[in-house]
Design a protein around this motif. Structure first.
Motif, mmCIF file in Angstrom:
data_model
loop_
_atom_site.group_PDB
_atom_site.id
_atom_site.type_symbol
_atom_site.label_atom_id
_atom_site.label_comp_id
_atom_site.label_asym_id
_atom_site.label_seq_id
_atom_site.Cartn_x
_atom_site.Cartn_y
_atom_site.Cartn_z
ATOM 1 N N ASN A 145 0.762 -1.337 0.120
ATOM 2 C CA ASN A 145 -0.080 0.022 0.160
ATOM 3 C C ASN A 145 0.878 1.162 -0.106
ATOM 4 O OD1 ASN A 145 -1.461 2.099 0.933
ATOM 5 N ND2 ASN A 145 -2.942 0.878 1.946
ATOM 6 N N LEU A 146 0.716 1.953 -1.083
ATOM 7 C CA LEU A 146 1.743 3.103 -0.937
ATOM 8 C C LEU A 146 0.719 4.351 -1.075
ATOM 9 C CD1 LEU A 146 4.992 3.664 -3.058
ATOM 10 C CD2 LEU A 146 3.230 5.510 -2.847
ATOM 11 N N GLY A 147 0.705 5.011 -0.158
ATOM 12 C CA GLY A 147 -0.277 6.276 -0.057
ATOM 13 C C GLY A 147 -1.553 6.212 -0.311
ATOM 14 N N GLY A 148 -2.197 4.873 -0.177
ATOM 15 C CA GLY A 148 -3.569 4.611 -0.321
ATOM 16 C C GLY A 148 -3.777 3.906 -1.650
ATOM 17 N N TYR A 149 -2.789 3.699 -2.611
ATOM 18 C CA TYR A 149 -2.934 2.838 -3.661
ATOM 19 C C TYR A 149 -2.417 1.628 -3.484
ATOM 20 C CZ TYR A 149 -4.215 7.345 -6.041
ATOM 21 O OH TYR A 149 -4.775 8.531 -6.439
ATOM 22 N N ARG A 150 -2.969 0.625 -3.847
ATOM 23 C CA ARG A 150 -2.593 -0.783 -3.885
ATOM 24 C C ARG A 150 -2.144 -1.316 -5.359
ATOM 25 N NH1 ARG A 150 -4.000 -2.557 1.338
ATOM 26 N NH2 ARG A 150 -5.426 -1.422 2.505
ATOM 27 N N ILE A 151 -1.698 -2.460 -5.133
ATOM 28 C CA ILE A 151 -1.292 -3.000 -6.777
ATOM 29 C C ILE A 151 -2.700 -3.143 -7.628
ATOM 30 C CG2 ILE A 151 -0.176 -4.784 -7.937
ATOM 31 C CD1 ILE A 151 1.711 -3.392 -5.927
ATOM 32 N N LYS A 152 -3.694 -3.783 -6.857
ATOM 33 C CA LYS A 152 -5.184 -3.785 -7.793
ATOM 34 C C LYS A 152 -5.608 -2.526 -8.372
ATOM 35 C CE LYS A 152 -8.281 -3.295 -3.963
ATOM 36 N NZ LYS A 152 -9.505 -3.981 -3.270
ATOM 37 N N ASP A 153 -4.957 -1.087 -7.985
ATOM 38 C CA ASP A 153 -5.292 0.025 -8.208
ATOM 39 C C ASP A 153 -4.775 0.296 -9.768
ATOM 40 O OD1 ASP A 153 -7.182 0.261 -6.314
ATOM 41 O OD2 ASP A 153 -5.518 1.177 -5.066
ATOM 42 N N ILE A 154 -3.763 -0.549 -10.196
ATOM 43 C CA ILE A 154 -2.955 0.130 -11.391
ATOM 44 C C ILE A 154 -3.669 -0.575 -12.597
ATOM 45 C CG2 ILE A 154 -0.892 -0.426 -12.667
ATOM 46 C CD1 ILE A 154 0.615 -0.728 -9.842
ATOM 47 N N GLU A 155 -4.076 0.101 -13.490
ATOM 48 C CA GLU A 155 -4.822 -0.173 -14.716
ATOM 49 C C GLU A 155 -4.026 0.187 -15.815
ATOM 50 O OE1 GLU A 155 -8.417 1.863 -16.648
ATOM 51 O OE2 GLU A 155 -9.073 0.746 -14.842
ATOM 52 N N PHE A 156 -3.798 -0.712 -16.805
ATOM 53 C CA PHE A 156 -3.100 -0.382 -18.091
ATOM 54 C C PHE A 156 -4.081 0.249 -19.187
ATOM 55 C CE2 PHE A 156 -0.526 -3.568 -15.937
ATOM 56 C CZ PHE A 156 0.606 -2.927 -15.880
ATOM 57 N N THR A 157 -3.513 1.267 -19.777
ATOM 58 C CA THR A 157 -4.678 2.048 -20.642
ATOM 59 C C THR A 157 -4.091 1.858 -22.261
ATOM 60 O OG1 THR A 157 -3.441 3.894 -20.141
ATOM 61 C CG2 THR A 157 -5.344 3.465 -18.816
ATOM 62 N N ALA A 158 -2.764 1.874 -22.121
ATOM 63 C CA ALA A 158 -2.092 1.883 -23.644
ATOM 64 C C ALA A 158 -0.576 1.303 -23.429
ATOM 65 C CB ALA A 158 -2.334 3.513 -24.234
ATOM 66 N N ALA A 159 -0.360 0.845 -24.818
ATOM 67 C CA ALA A 159 1.100 0.599 -24.803
ATOM 68 C C ALA A 159 1.567 0.590 -26.280
ATOM 69 C CB ALA A 159 1.048 -0.979 -24.567
ATOM 70 N N PHE A 160 2.852 1.101 -26.582
ATOM 71 C CA PHE A 160 3.566 1.412 -27.959
ATOM 72 C C PHE A 160 4.688 0.663 -28.044
ATOM 73 C CE2 PHE A 160 1.261 5.095 -25.698
ATOM 74 C CZ PHE A 160 0.119 5.431 -26.744
ATOM 75 N N ASP A 161 4.775 0.135 -29.256
ATOM 76 C CA ASP A 161 5.969 -0.673 -29.784
ATOM 77 C C ASP A 161 6.066 -0.538 -31.107
ATOM 78 O OD1 ASP A 161 7.756 -2.972 -30.218
ATOM 79 O OD2 ASP A 161 7.688 -3.092 -27.817
ATOM 80 N N VAL A 162 7.126 -0.999 -31.907
ATOM 81 C CA VAL A 162 7.229 -0.992 -33.137
ATOM 82 C C VAL A 162 7.442 -2.189 -33.788
ATOM 83 C CG1 VAL A 162 8.417 1.319 -32.936
ATOM 84 C CG2 VAL A 162 9.905 -0.558 -33.261
ATOM 85 N N ASP A 163 7.604 -3.295 -33.151
ATOM 86 C CA ASP A 163 7.864 -4.565 -33.373
ATOM 87 C C ASP A 163 6.504 -4.918 -34.139
ATOM 88 O OD1 ASP A 163 8.004 -7.491 -34.032
ATOM 89 O OD2 ASP A 163 9.068 -7.653 -32.101
ATOM 90 N N LYS A 164 6.725 -5.538 -35.678
ATOM 91 C CA LYS A 164 5.294 -6.041 -36.168
ATOM 92 C C LYS A 164 4.907 -7.231 -35.603
ATOM 93 C CE LYS A 164 7.161 -9.432 -39.699
ATOM 94 N NZ LYS A 164 6.775 -9.569 -41.162
ATOM 95 N N ASN A 165 5.446 -7.797 -34.872
ATOM 96 C CA ASN A 165 4.904 -9.255 -34.071
ATOM 97 C C ASN A 165 4.264 -8.687 -32.780
ATOM 98 O OD1 ASN A 165 5.964 -11.102 -36.109
ATOM 99 N ND2 ASN A 165 8.000 -10.817 -35.094
ATOM 100 N N LYS A 166 4.389 -7.647 -32.317
ATOM 101 C CA LYS A 166 3.655 -7.035 -31.355
ATOM 102 C C LYS A 166 2.417 -6.112 -31.217
ATOM 103 C CE LYS A 166 7.712 -7.918 -28.340
ATOM 104 N NZ LYS A 166 8.711 -7.435 -27.482
ATOM 105 N N VAL A 167 2.660 -5.263 -32.348
ATOM 106 C CA VAL A 167 1.588 -4.068 -32.724
ATOM 107 C C VAL A 167 0.461 -5.045 -32.995
ATOM 108 C CG1 VAL A 167 1.060 -2.306 -34.402
ATOM 109 C CG2 VAL A 167 3.560 -2.401 -33.408
ATOM 110 N N ARG A 168 -0.740 -4.401 -32.747
ATOM 111 C CA ARG A 168 -2.158 -4.573 -32.701
ATOM 112 C C ARG A 168 -2.387 -5.950 -32.025
ATOM 113 N NH1 ARG A 168 -0.608 -2.479 -37.402
ATOM 114 N NH2 ARG A 168 0.513 -4.534 -38.051
ATOM 115 N N LYS A 169 -1.571 -6.629 -31.170
ATOM 116 C CA LYS A 169 -1.868 -7.915 -30.422
ATOM 117 C C LYS A 169 -2.433 -7.100 -28.874
ATOM 118 C CE LYS A 169 1.158 -11.635 -31.836
ATOM 119 N NZ LYS A 169 2.293 -12.375 -31.390
#
Length: 370
Positions: A41-65
């Motif tokens: 618990n860090l300042g009231g935020y727990r691990i479950k409060d972390i939410e992934f909203t976006a990701a960026f890469d240039v590898d054609k095997n990862k983009v759009r996955k």
């Protein structure tokens, strides 16, 4: 307290460990110490409060996955310790610039599509914190993404040795510190934590701790080295010597700063800290070989040698989990600019260097709002 909405630049091994870790620790509710976490618990935020909203890469095997699939796509090779469900976050085509060096270009094929509207995506997803996991040496690409973060109103956590928060630049063969980027973030009212992530117990933190132990006991550091080998894409990328200037500076300064702060001196030729070689079969396992030569009572010589073996990417993920929550706390409190306490504790090259025990105390005070 709401969510900590996080976007990722570079869906490599470090991103894989971070995403897995959020799933692995999502039910960590206890105020007690939990294995692998510095703060459940860090300042009231727990691990479950972390939410992934976006990701960026240039590898054609990862983009759009989906991010949950991309983190396990080759050349990623870190340990799989959590089954990640579909996240509904599609990896977007990022900006290349100098992000792919000579050796990474031999194993990664760029996706042919155009770069996404990064700032627009960050705004649309209401992202709080943007994490930079680009390869070492990606100076122009990092600065481009920094501009996107400022435009979108995001905090920035810089995990690589491109000196944004610390402001180090090299001119005419000499290093000097500037405040250009710090001022930009201050004016925008946005926090930044950087530069170059420390691991929980890695080569740099171990080296600093041992150096401070010697000096606390009145023993000078006559000579020392830290040699590291690994087999992940980070070590493959660092075979390209011209991409290593900032990395060597970052790792060396992390150690020499401790020596100089205690009133000791060490000549440049008597210290060597840095990546040493790429050993493919090691994959994400990192080996550190460390030696310190000193003198004890009566100037009688002594030396210490140690060997550290650790899975590299999970070793930094726990630190990032704290960094992004510190950045969110600063956003909540309206604090802009470089966060000196979290940067000093969590990064190799912060704007200001302190001994690690002082760093930790400063972070605890920061979390409490003091």
């Amino acid at each position: 307290m709401g969510k900590v909405k996080v976007a990722i630049i570079g869906v490599g091994n470090c991103a894989s460990s971070l995403v897995q870790g959020v799933e692995y620790y999502k039910n960590a509710e206890s105020e007690e110490r939990i294995s692998g976490l510095m703060h459940s618990n860090l300042g009231g935020y727990r691990i479950k409060d972390i939410e992934f909203t976006a990701a960026f890469d240039v590898d054609k095997n990862k983009v759009r996955k989906d991010l949950s699939q991309a983190i396990f796509t080759k050349p990623n090779c870190t340990t799989k310790f959590a089954k990640v469900p579909k996240l509904g976050v599609k990896v977007q085509r990022g900006m290349t610039h100098d992000g792919l060096g000579q050796y990474l270009s031999e194993i990664i094929e760029k996706d042919p599509s155009q770069s996404a509207d990064v700032a627009g995506i960050l705004k649309d997803t209401k992202t709080d914190v943007l994490i930079n996991y680009l390869p070492v040496g990606s100076e122009m690409a990092t600065k481009w993404y920094v501009e996107q973060a400022i435009e979108a109103g995001c905090a920035f956590v810089n995990c690589i040795p491109v000196f944004i928060a610390s402001g180090w630049i090299k001119e005419e063969g000499k290093w000097k510190q500037t405040d250009y980027w710090r001022k930009r973030f201050e004016r925008a009212g946005l926090p930044i934590i950087g530069d170059d992530i420390k691991s929980q117990v890695g080569a740099t933190i171990l080296h600093r701790t041992l150096v401070n132990l010697f000096m606390d006991r009145g023993m000078p550091i006559d000579r020392t080295y830290q040699l590291n080998t690994g087999g992940n894409t980070d070590f493959l990328n660092m075979k390209e010597e011209k991409r290593l200037l900032s990395k060597r500076r970052s790792k060396t300064n992390a150690v020499t700063s401790q020596i100089e702060a205690r009133g000791f001196e060490i000549k440049p030729d008597d210290i060597y800290v840095g990546p040493s070689d790429y050993v493919p079969w090691q994959k994400d396992n990192k080996l550190c070989f460390l030696r310190i030569e000193s003198r004890h009572f009566g100037d009688v010589p002594m030396n210490l040698e140690c060997r550290l073996s650790v899975e590299d990417s999970p070793n930094s993920a726990g630190v990032i989990i704290d960094a992004l929550r510190c950045a969110k706390l600063a956003l909540d409190r309206g604090i802009g600019g470089a966060l000196l306490a979290p940067s000093s504790y969590l990064m190799k090259t912060p704007p200001e260097q302190y001994p690690d025990d002082i760093c930790r105390n400063k972070v605890e005070q920061f979390i409490k709002g003091k």
